[in-house]
Structures are given as structure tokens and as C-alpha cells.
Scaffold this motif. Structure first.
Motif, PDB file in Angstrom:
ATOM      1  N   ILE A 169      68.247   0.904   6.250  1.00 21.82           N
ATOM      2  CA  ILE A 169      69.096  -0.159   6.151  1.00 21.82           C
ATOM      3  C   ILE A 169      68.572  -1.424   6.056  1.00 21.82           C
ATOM      4  CG2 ILE A 169      71.017  -1.266   7.159  1.00 21.82           C
ATOM      5  CD1 ILE A 169      71.464   1.366   8.932  1.00 21.82           C
ATOM      6  N   PRO A 170      68.850  -2.270   4.737  1.00 27.62           N
ATOM      7  CA  PRO A 170      68.254  -3.616   4.720  1.00 27.62           C
ATOM      8  C   PRO A 170      68.519  -4.406   5.911  1.00 27.62           C
ATOM      9  CG  PRO A 170      69.078  -2.890   2.590  1.00 27.62           C
ATOM     10  CD  PRO A 170      69.769  -1.788   3.708  1.00 27.62           C
ATOM     11  N   GLN A 171      67.526  -4.970   6.242  1.00 30.02           N
ATOM     12  CA  GLN A 171      67.602  -6.214   7.298  1.00 30.02           C
ATOM     13  C   GLN A 171      68.990  -7.216   7.285  1.00 30.02           C
ATOM     14  OE1 GLN A 171      65.868  -5.873  10.324  1.00 30.02           O
ATOM     15  NE2 GLN A 171      65.192  -4.103   9.184  1.00 30.02           N
ATOM     16  N   ALA A 172      69.422  -7.703   6.011  1.00 28.82           N
ATOM     17  CA  ALA A 172      70.110  -8.473   5.715  1.00 28.82           C
ATOM     18  C   ALA A 172      71.680  -7.746   6.230  1.00 28.82           C
ATOM     19  CB  ALA A 172      70.510  -8.953   4.316  1.00 28.82           C
ATOM     20  N   MET A 173      71.769  -6.495   5.784  1.00 30.67           N
ATOM     21  CA  MET A 173      72.911  -5.504   6.173  1.00 30.67           C
ATOM     22  C   MET A 173      72.790  -5.374   7.610  1.00 30.67           C
ATOM     23  SD  MET A 173      73.147  -2.638   3.351  1.00 30.67           S
ATOM     24  CE  MET A 173      73.397  -3.242   1.694  1.00 30.67           C
ATOM     25  N   ILE A 174      71.635  -5.207   8.451  1.00 31.33           N
ATOM     26  CA  ILE A 174      71.797  -5.100   9.810  1.00 31.33           C
ATOM     27  C   ILE A 174      72.385  -6.416  10.407  1.00 31.33           C
ATOM     28  CG2 ILE A 174      70.450  -4.827  11.960  1.00 31.33           C
ATOM     29  CD1 ILE A 174      68.843  -2.935  10.369  1.00 31.33           C
ATOM     30  N   ALA A 175      71.918  -7.767   9.745  1.00 30.12           N
ATOM     31  CA  ALA A 175      72.447  -8.984  10.300  1.00 30.12           C
ATOM     32  C   ALA A 175      73.938  -9.137  10.119  1.00 30.12           C
ATOM     33  CB  ALA A 175      71.655  -9.972   9.674  1.00 30.12           C
ATOM     34  N   ALA A 176      74.335  -8.467   9.040  1.00 32.28           N
ATOM     35  CA  ALA A 176      75.919  -8.636   8.825  1.00 32.28           C
ATOM     36  C   ALA A 176      76.677  -7.726   9.649  1.00 32.28           C
ATOM     37  CB  ALA A 176      76.173  -8.228   7.155  1.00 32.28           C
ATOM     38  N   TYR A 177      75.953  -6.610  10.010  1.00 32.42           N
ATOM     39  CA  TYR A 177      76.740  -5.602  10.995  1.00 32.42           C
ATOM     40  C   TYR A 177      76.803  -6.212  12.423  1.00 32.42           C
ATOM     41  CZ  TYR A 177      77.354  -1.472  13.765  1.00 32.42           C
ATOM     42  OH  TYR A 177      77.965  -0.480  15.020  1.00 32.42           O
ATOM     43  N   LEU A 178      75.754  -7.082  12.845  1.00 39.78           N
ATOM     44  CA  LEU A 178      75.523  -7.777  14.136  1.00 39.78           C
ATOM     45  C   LEU A 178      76.582  -9.019  14.053  1.00 39.78           C
ATOM     46  CD1 LEU A 178      71.703  -6.930  14.780  1.00 39.78           C
ATOM     47  CD2 LEU A 178      73.782  -5.649  15.734  1.00 39.78           C
ATOM     48  N   GLY A 179      76.659  -9.531  12.881  1.00 41.12           N
ATOM     49  CA  GLY A 179      77.695 -10.703  12.860  1.00 41.12           C
ATOM     50  C   GLY A 179      76.690 -11.932  13.266  1.00 41.12           C
ATOM     51  N   ILE A 180      75.369 -11.873  12.830  1.00 37.67           N
ATOM     52  CA  ILE A 180      74.425 -12.722  12.993  1.00 37.67           C
ATOM     53  C   ILE A 180      73.619 -13.185  11.474  1.00 37.67           C
ATOM     54  CG2 ILE A 180      73.833 -12.363  15.350  1.00 37.67           C
ATOM     55  CD1 ILE A 180      71.399 -10.782  14.480  1.00 37.67           C
ATOM     56  N   LYS A 181      72.977 -14.275  11.482  1.00 37.00           N
ATOM     57  CA  LYS A 181      72.269 -14.675  10.200  1.00 37.00           C
ATOM     58  C   LYS A 181      70.976 -14.043  10.061  1.00 37.00           C
ATOM     59  CE  LYS A 181      74.149 -19.566   9.951  1.00 37.00           C
ATOM     60  NZ  LYS A 181      75.038 -19.206   8.972  1.00 37.00           N
ATOM     61  N   PRO A 182      70.409 -13.624   9.144  1.00 37.31           N
ATOM     62  CA  PRO A 182      69.176 -12.808   8.811  1.00 37.31           C
ATOM     63  C   PRO A 182      68.336 -13.697   9.500  1.00 37.31           C
ATOM     64  CG  PRO A 182      70.392 -12.853   6.708  1.00 37.31           C
ATOM     65  CD  PRO A 182      71.472 -13.851   7.654  1.00 37.31           C
ATOM     66  N   GLU A 183      67.920 -14.892   9.561  1.00 39.74           N
ATOM     67  CA  GLU A 183      66.987 -15.619  10.110  1.00 39.74           C
ATOM     68  C   GLU A 183      67.078 -15.291  11.494  1.00 39.74           C
ATOM     69  OE1 GLU A 183      69.697 -18.049   8.485  1.00 39.74           O
ATOM     70  OE2 GLU A 183      68.840 -16.761   7.001  1.00 39.74           O
ATOM     71  N   THR A 184      68.348 -15.227  12.217  1.00 38.48           N
ATOM     72  CA  THR A 184      68.354 -15.047  13.768  1.00 38.48           C
ATOM     73  C   THR A 184      67.734 -13.774  14.000  1.00 38.48           C
ATOM     74  OG1 THR A 184      70.384 -16.382  13.852  1.00 38.48           O
ATOM     75  CG2 THR A 184      69.995 -14.863  15.504  1.00 38.48           C
ATOM     76  N   LEU A 185      68.051 -12.690  12.973  1.00 42.15           N
ATOM     77  CA  LEU A 185      67.910 -11.189  13.204  1.00 42.15           C
ATOM     78  C   LEU A 185      66.174 -11.257  13.167  1.00 42.15           C
ATOM     79  CD1 LEU A 185      68.218  -8.148  13.848  1.00 42.15           C
ATOM     80  CD2 LEU A 185      68.575  -8.129  11.154  1.00 42.15           C
ATOM     81  N   SER A 186      65.687 -11.952  12.315  1.00 42.08           N
ATOM     82  CA  SER A 186      63.983 -12.050  12.172  1.00 42.08           C
ATOM     83  C   SER A 186      63.330 -12.377  13.534  1.00 42.08           C
ATOM     84  CB  SER A 186      63.706 -12.885  10.917  1.00 42.08           C
ATOM     85  OG  SER A 186      64.006 -12.189   9.689  1.00 42.08           O
ATOM     86  N   ARG A 187      63.931 -13.602  13.885  1.00 43.94           N
ATOM     87  CA  ARG A 187      63.561 -14.307  15.382  1.00 43.94           C
ATOM     88  C   ARG A 187      63.807 -13.206  16.745  1.00 43.94           C
ATOM     89  NH1 ARG A 187      65.781 -18.877  13.399  1.00 43.94           N
ATOM     90  NH2 ARG A 187      67.999 -18.575  14.706  1.00 43.94           N
TER      91      ARG A 187
END
Length: 192
Positions: free
Chosen positions: A166-184
């Protein structure tokens, strides 16, 4: 493709050869290419769909164009929009393939006929729906009570090794957070 579905059934219920043939006769195989839609917003969902290969996502797009992923589906999982199916109303959701995928589809009429003629199948479906309701309840509770990091750790626990599909941007969208937040969060978790 159907043999994978039959293996799924064989692990869960005992069917006669006649019941197996009956179920197969009412199924339709479908292949999707990566990024191809199974369902688009505004259409009416008419199927029960079982994934035999691949990965799909169910999501909505808000007025600002932001995707909100509700569900990922992998091999041996069911996917669809029950609200649209039951009410025969236009869906608010999209379902598309994250990677090349294969599915077994049953029209709702055929699915109901199987449930009527094969009681053990109906019992299996009831169990699946019950489990799905529990999973959805847990997801709602998680979304309203957990921090972003806790949501990510729960996601890793639930999807484990499948996360590399699963692309990271999609994981972020699933979690309801921004991709930058997921990276941190990912960096923080990997340092622990």
C-alpha cells in the motif's frame, strides 16, 4: 481464479459437490488492472465481491478533493458497498485496484439464492457480517480516541506484512492524517 474461492469456502463450511457446482454456476470472474474502478461514486452497487488476487481500496472524495480511505481489501476478503447494495441507491464511494486484481462476483439476487438454497453458506455470511460490524466499530473507536501514532501502530498490527503493498499516501488517507505526519510517525517509531 474460482478455485481460490472454493478453497476459501472449503476452509469455512462443508458443501456437497452439488452445492459447490451450484455456487460456481452463479459466480462471475472479473479482472481489474491497477487503478481500474470496480465501483464509482454515483453508481448503484449490485454485487457481492470476493478478492482472489490483488489489493483494492474503498474510499470517498470530499468537496476539497481529499481522499478518505475507508477500507483496504486483500486476497480472501470481501469488498463492496452494502448501503448501496441493500438500498439500491447511488453510492458515495469508489472502489479501485491498488494492484492488478481478480475477483469473484455474485449479483445480489444470485447471492440471496445461494443463501436460501445452501443454509451453511448463509450461516457463513452471517458470521462474516458480524465480524465486519465488530471491525467497523473498533475502527470508529480508534479514529475518535487514538493519537495518530496509536492509529499507525494499530494499522501495522492489523495489516502487518501487507503494508508494503500500500502506498504511504494511501495509508495516511486511511488513518486520516497528512502524509508528512505519517513520515514523522514512521521515523519516530523506527527509532524506538
Amino acid at each position: 481464479m474460482y478455485d481460490i474461492y472454493q478453497q476459501y469456502l472449503d476452509k469455512r463450511i462443508q458443501l456437497t459437490e452439488e452445492e459447490k457446482a451450484f455456487i460456481q454456476s452463479l459466480s462471475v470472474a472479473k479482472k481489474l488492472r491497477k487503478k481500474q474502478y470496480l465501483l464509482q461514486e454515483g453508481d448503484v452497487w449490485k454485487y457481492h465481491a470476493f478478492i482472489t488476487k490483488g489489493c483494492l481500496r474503498t474510499y470517498a472524495v470530499d468537496d476539497k478533493g481529499i481522499e478518505h480511505i475507508i477500507y483496504f481489501g486483500f486476497e480472501s476478503w470481501w469488498i463492496g458497498d452494502r448501503e448501496s447494495l441493500i438500498n439500491q441507491t447511488p453510492t458515495r464511494l469508489n472502489i479501485d485496484a491498488i494492484e492488478d486484481s481478480e475477483l469473484i462476483l455474485f449479483t445480489n439476487d444470485n447471492f440471496q439464492l445461494i443463501c436460501e438454497k445452501v443454509p451453511v453458506f448463509k450461516d457463513m455470511v452471517y458470521g462474516i457480517i458480524s465480524k465486519s460490524l465488530n471491525v467497523n466499530q473498533s475502527r470508529i473507536l480508534s479514529n475518535i480516541s487514538q493519537t495518530a501514532e496509536e492509529k499507525y501502530l494499530s494499522f501495522l498490527e492489523k495489516y502487518g506484512a501487507l503494508t508494503n503493498r500500500i502506498p504511504q499516501a494511501m495509508i495516511a488517507a486511511y488513518l486520516g492524517i497528512k502524509p508528512e505526519t505519517l513520515s514523522r510517525i514512521r521515523n519516530s517509531v523506527s527509532r524506538k
